[in-house]
Design an enzyme around this catalytic site. Structure first.
Site, PDB file in Angstrom:
ATOM      1  CG  ASP A   8      52.222 -57.254 -31.457  1.00  0.00           C
ATOM      2  OD1 ASP A   8      51.716 -56.912 -32.546  1.00  0.00           O
ATOM      3  OD2 ASP A   8      53.430 -57.493 -31.317  1.00  0.00           O
ATOM      4  CG  ASP A 129      56.597 -63.783 -39.324  1.00  0.00           C
ATOM      5  OD1 ASP A 129      56.526 -62.620 -39.749  1.00  0.00           O
ATOM      6  OD2 ASP A 129      55.611 -64.426 -38.922  1.00  0.00           O
TER       7      ASP A 129
END
Length: 244
Positions: A8, A129
Site C-alpha cells: 500500500d 470493498d
C-alpha cells in the site's frame, strides 16, 4: 489458491492502514521496490499494489513508485487506487501493471465499468470493498447504498472476469477473514474471487482453503507479513502443501 502480498503506497512509502482509516497509518518501509523484490524472492506469484493517495483523491498519485515496482520484479503486479477512467487504466497497464483494480467507479458509473470490462477483459478486476455488507467508496471514506452481493452480480453481468472482495472492518485487524461475507458473494457469482482483509495467522489460510468449491482464487496478505506473524514464503509454501 494464490498468495498476493500487498504493498500500500502513500507518499511513495510502503504503509498499512487499520480498517481503511487514513489517520491510523503505519509506515513499514520507505522503499516499496525493495519490498516487492523481497516478496518475489520468497516465491509470491503476484503482488497487489494500492495507491492510497489515489484512492482518496480520485486519481493515482504514486506513478513513479508503481512503475518502479512493476519494472523491478518479474512476477505480475495488479494495481488499484484512484482508477476512475479508462485512460487511467490504460496508463497503468502501459507502465507495467498486469491487472488494474477498479472500485469506486463501479458504483458511480456502471456504463464506464461495462466499457472497461469490454475493452480490457481480464486485465481489469472489480474491486468490491464492503463494510457491514455494504459497498464503501472513495478510499473507503464514503458508504454507498449498494450491497456487496448486489454489486458483484451487476459486475459479473457487465463482463467482470474477477472480483477482489475486501471486508473493511477486518482489514488490518489480524482477527481472521469474514467467511460469511466471502460465502455470500462467492455463492452468488461464478467468477473467481480474491479475498482481502483480516488474515492474521497461517491458520486463516487453511480456513479459506477449506471452503472447497467456494474457496477464493487468491488471498491478499498485508499487515500479518509486515508485523512478522509469518513470511510470504511461509504462506506460499503452506498453500502449496494443501495441494500435495
Amino acid at each position: 489458491m494464490l498468495i498476493l502480498p500487498a504493498i500500500d503506497l502513500r507518499g511513495g512509502q510502503c504503509v498499512r492502514l487499520t480498517q481503511g482509516d487514513y489517520a491510523r497509518e503505519k509506515v513499514y518501509d520507505s522503499d516499496p521496490v525493495r519490498v516487492a523484490a523481497e516478496f518475489e524472492s520468497q516465491g509470491a506469484p503476484w503482488i497487489h499494489v494500492v495507491d492510497l493517495d489515489g484512492a482518496k483523491s480520485g486519481a493515482p498519485e504514486n506513478w513513479s513508485s508503481i512503475e518502479a515496482i512493476t519494472r523491478g520484479v518479474r512476477i505480475p503486479v495488479e494495481v488499484g487506487g484512484g482508477v476512475r477512467s479508462l485512460e487511467t487504466a490504460r496508463r497503468l497497464l502501459e507502465v507495467g501493471a498486469s491487472r488494474v483494480v477498479v472500485g469506486t467507479k463501479l458504483v458511480q458509473d456502471q456504463d464506464l465499468a461495462a466499457e472497461m470490462f469490454a475493452e480490457l477483459g481480464d486485465r481489469i478486476v472489480a474491486g468490491i470493498d464492503a463494510r457491514n455488507g455494504m459497498v464503501a467508496v472513495a478510499g473507503w471514506v464514503e458508504q454507498s447504498s449498494v450491497s456487496a452481493v448486489e454489486l458483484a452480480l451487476a459486475m459479473q453481468g457487465m463482463g467482470a472476469t474477477r472480483i477482489i472482495l475486501t471486508d473493511i472492518a477486518q482489514d488490518g485487524m489480524l482477527a481472521g477473514p469474514n467467511l460469511g461475507l466471502l460465502d455470500s458473494v462467492s455463492s452468488s457469482v461464478t467468477v473467481p474471487i480474491i479475498h482481502s482483509g483480516g488474515i492474521g495467522e497461517l491458520s486463516d489460510l487453511k480456513l479459506l482453503y477449506d471452503m472447497a468449491e467456494r474457496r477464493p482464487e487468491g488471498v491478499i496478505v498485508g499487515r500479518a507479513i509486515y508485523e512478522g506473524r509469518f513470511s510470504a514464503k511461509q504462506a506460499v509454501e503452506l498453500v502449496a502443501s494443501f495441494r500435495s
